[in-house]
Scaffold this motif. Structure first.
Motif, PDB file in Angstrom:
ATOM      1  N   UNK A  87       0.833  -1.204   0.000  1.00 58.95           N
ATOM      2  CA  UNK A  87       0.000   0.000   0.000  1.00 58.95           C
ATOM      3  C   UNK A  87       0.867   1.253   0.000  1.00 58.95           C
ATOM      4  N   UNK A  88       1.874   1.265   0.847  1.00 58.75           N
ATOM      5  CA  UNK A  88       2.732   2.444   0.912  1.00 58.75           C
ATOM      6  C   UNK A  88       3.484   2.671  -0.399  1.00 58.75           C
ATOM      7  N   UNK A  89       4.071   1.613  -0.943  1.00 58.23           N
ATOM      8  CA  UNK A  89       4.856   1.772  -2.164  1.00 58.23           C
ATOM      9  C   UNK A  89       3.988   2.014  -3.394  1.00 58.23           C
ATOM     10  N   UNK A  90       2.682   1.772  -3.274  1.00 59.14           N
ATOM     11  CA  UNK A  90       1.758   2.102  -4.362  1.00 59.14           C
ATOM     12  C   UNK A  90       1.338   3.567  -4.333  1.00 59.14           C
ATOM     13  N   UNK A  91       1.637   4.247  -3.249  1.00 58.96           N
ATOM     14  CA  UNK A  91       1.254   5.651  -3.121  1.00 58.96           C
ATOM     15  C   UNK A  91       0.698   6.015  -1.767  1.00 58.96           C
ATOM     16  N   UNK A  92       0.304   5.008  -0.993  1.00 63.70           N
ATOM     17  CA  UNK A  92      -0.175   5.255   0.367  1.00 63.70           C
ATOM     18  C   UNK A  92      -1.473   6.034   0.409  1.00 63.70           C
ATOM     19  N   UNK A  93      -1.760   6.566   1.588  1.00 62.81           N
ATOM     20  CA  UNK A  93      -3.038   7.241   1.784  1.00 62.81           C
ATOM     21  C   UNK A  93      -3.210   8.479   0.903  1.00 62.81           C
ATOM     22  N   UNK A  94      -2.168   9.278   0.630  1.00 66.58           N
ATOM     23  CA  UNK A  94      -2.380  10.429  -0.260  1.00 66.58           C
ATOM     24  C   UNK A  94      -2.984  10.044  -1.616  1.00 66.58           C
ATOM     25  N   UNK A  95      -2.613   8.882  -2.153  1.00 68.62           N
ATOM     26  CA  UNK A  95      -3.176   8.450  -3.430  1.00 68.62           C
ATOM     27  C   UNK A  95      -4.659   8.135  -3.302  1.00 68.62           C
ATOM     28  N   UNK A  96      -5.059   7.580  -2.167  1.00 69.77           N
ATOM     29  CA  UNK A  96      -6.479   7.299  -1.930  1.00 69.77           C
ATOM     30  C   UNK A  96      -7.258   8.603  -1.797  1.00 69.77           C
TER      31      UNK A  96
END
Length: 382
Positions: free
Chosen positions: A128-137
Motif C-alpha cells: 500500500x505504501x509503495x503504491x502511493x499510500x493514503x495520499x493516493x487514496x
C-alpha cells in the motif's frame, strides 16, 4: 515489519484516520517501520510540532466536523476496521464535535473500497505504501471530500494530496474502477439494537447479509469458550451465534471477542462463515458476517440480555435491520426477571470505569471526559 501492522487492521486503520483527519504529516500512515523515511518523517514531525506551538495552531482548528467527515469516507475507501467507529466517536466527543453513529452510515455506506489489502483483499500495508499510500487514496476521493480541511502542516488536505502519484493500480484502484463497489460501515437498528449496531459488509459473506436463524446464545466469553467445541451443542450453519456481556461494562472493557470462532461440527462441513452478533468489538484483521457493538449492551440491560436459545433473529443489512422475533409482551416478562450484573470490582479504577463508561454508540469513553476543555494550566503549588 517490527512495530508495523502488516494488514488494514485497527492499528493501520487508525494511522490512516489520523492522517485523514489532518493530525499527521502526509504519508505518515503507511511507511513501514524499517523504511528510512519513517525516521525522516519522525524528525519532521518533531520540528513541525514546535512550529505549531509558535503559530498557536491547535487541535480544535484541525479536528473539525469537516475533518471527521473526511475520515469516515477514507475509512470506507481503505476497507478500514470497525474499531474506527468507536475511536472517532470518542475523539469527536473529546474535542466537542457533534458526531454520531448514523453519520458513519450516511457518509460512508455507499462508497467503494479502493484498496486491495488484507483482510478484505490480497496485499499488505508495505504494498500500500509503495503504491502511493493514503495520499493516493485521498486524491481518488477528491470530489467527495472537504478539500479545505486544515492539516498540521498548515496546508489543506487537498493541497497535500492533489498531486499524489499512484504507482500500482492493482493495490490502489481508481474510483470509477473500485476494488469493491460498497465498503462503508452499515449501522443496524431494530428491537435487538435500538441504539445501533455495526457490520462491515465488505468483510461479510454476501449470502448472509439477509438471514434469519435460530439463536445459539452464550452468556459471556467464558461460556462461549466452554461450550463452543462441545459436540452436543445444538447448532448448525443456519443458526445465529449470540454473545452477551462483552461490551464496555460487561467484559469489562469491550474486548475483541466479537469474531466468535465457528463450532467444529460446523467447520467440518466446510462452512467458513455464520452470522454472529454481540456487544463486543473485533480485531480489524478479522472478517465474516459479524454484527458488533450492539447497544445498549447486555450488561446495561439492552435487549441483547434477553435473547434466549431458540429465538429467531433476523439480519437484513440492506434494510439496516436487526430484529429479534419475540413479542413485546414476552420481552417485558424476561426483563422483569433480569438482574443487572454486579460491578466487577467494589472499588478503584475498575469500579469508576464500570459506573462512567459510555455505550459503544457514544464512543465507549468515560462520560466525564466528554467535551472540549482546552489545556488548563494548574495553579502553582509551591
Amino acid at each position: 515489519s517490527h512495530g508495523h501492522c502488516m494488514t488494514m487492521g485497527t492499528a493501520s486503520t487508525m494511522a490512516c484516520m489520523v492522517e485523514s483527519l489532518g493530525m499527521a504529516l502526509p504519508g505518515n500512515a503507511a511507511i513501514p517501520a524499517v523504511d528510512g523515511r519513517r525516521n525522516i518523517l519522525a524528525r519532521a514531525s518533531g520540528r513541525r510540532i514546535v512550529q505549531m506551538v509558535k503559530d498557536n495552531l491547535v487541535m480544535s482548528q484541525i479536528l473539525t466536523r469537516q475533518a471527521f467527515e473526511n475520515a469516515i469516507k477514507v475509512n470506507a475507501a481503505i476497507g478500514g476496521s470497525t474499531n474506527a467507529v468507536i475511536h472517532l466517536l470518542a475523539i469527536a466527543g473529546r474535542i466537542g464535535v457533534k458526531l454520531n453513529l448514523d453519520d458513519w452510515d450516511a457518509l460512508g455506506h455507499a462508497l467503494p473500497c479502493l484498496v486491495d489489502l488484507q483482510p478484505s483483499g490480497r496485499h499488505l500495508m508495505e504494498d500500500f505504501y509503495y503504491a502511493g499510500g493514503l495520499p493516493a487514496v485521498i486524491r481518488e476521493l477528491g470530489p467527495l471530500l472537504n478539500r479545505d480541511a486544515l492539516t498540521v502542516n498548515g496546508n489543506t488536505l487537498w493541497d497535500n494530496c492533489k498531486d499524489a502519484p499512484n504507482w500500482n493500480r492493482e493495490v490502489i484502484h481508481a474510483f470509477d474502477e473500485p476494488f469493491k463497489p460498497h465498503a462503508g460501515i452499515a449501522v443496524l437498528r431494530g428491537n435487538l439494537s435500538p441504539d445501533g449496531a455495526v457490520i462491515k459488509p465488505s468483510a461479510a459473506t454476501p449470502a448472509l447479509l439477509k438471514h434469519t436463524g435460530r439463536a445459539v446464545v452464550f452468556e459471556d466469553s467464558e461460556d462461549m469458550h466452554r461450550r463452543l467445541d462441545d459436540e452436543s451443542l445444538d447448532v448448525d450453519e443456519h443458526c445465529v451465534l449470540v454473545l452477551k456481556n462483552c461490551g464496555p461494562r460487561g467484559y469489562p472493557g469491550m474486548a475483541e471477542a466479537g469474531n466468535m470462532p465457528l463450532p467444529p461440527k460446523v467447520l467440518r462441513k466446510g462452512i467458513t462463515d455464520m452470522v454472529r452478533i454481540s456487544d463486543a468489538r473485533m480485531s480489524g484483521t478479522a472478517y465474516g458476517t459479524v454484527v458488533l457493538h450492539v447497544t445498549p449492551e447486555a450488561a446495561a440491560g439492552g435487549p441483547l440480555a434477553l435473547v434466549q436459545n431458540g429465538d429467531m433473529v433476523e439480519l437484513d443489512v440492506e434494510a439496516r435491520k436487526l430484529h429479534l422475533h419475540v413479542s413485546d409482551e414476552e420481552l417485558a416478562r424476561r426483563r422483569a426477571a433480569w438482574q443487572p450484573p454486579a460491578p466487577p470490582m467494589e472499588r478503584g479504577w475498575t469500579r469508576l470505569y464500570f459506573e462512567h463508561v459510555q455505550q459503544a454508540n457514544l464512543g465507549a469513553d468515560m462520560d466525564f471526559l466528554v467535551g472540549k476543555s482546552g489545556a488548563a494550566v494548574p495553579k502553582d503549588n509551591h
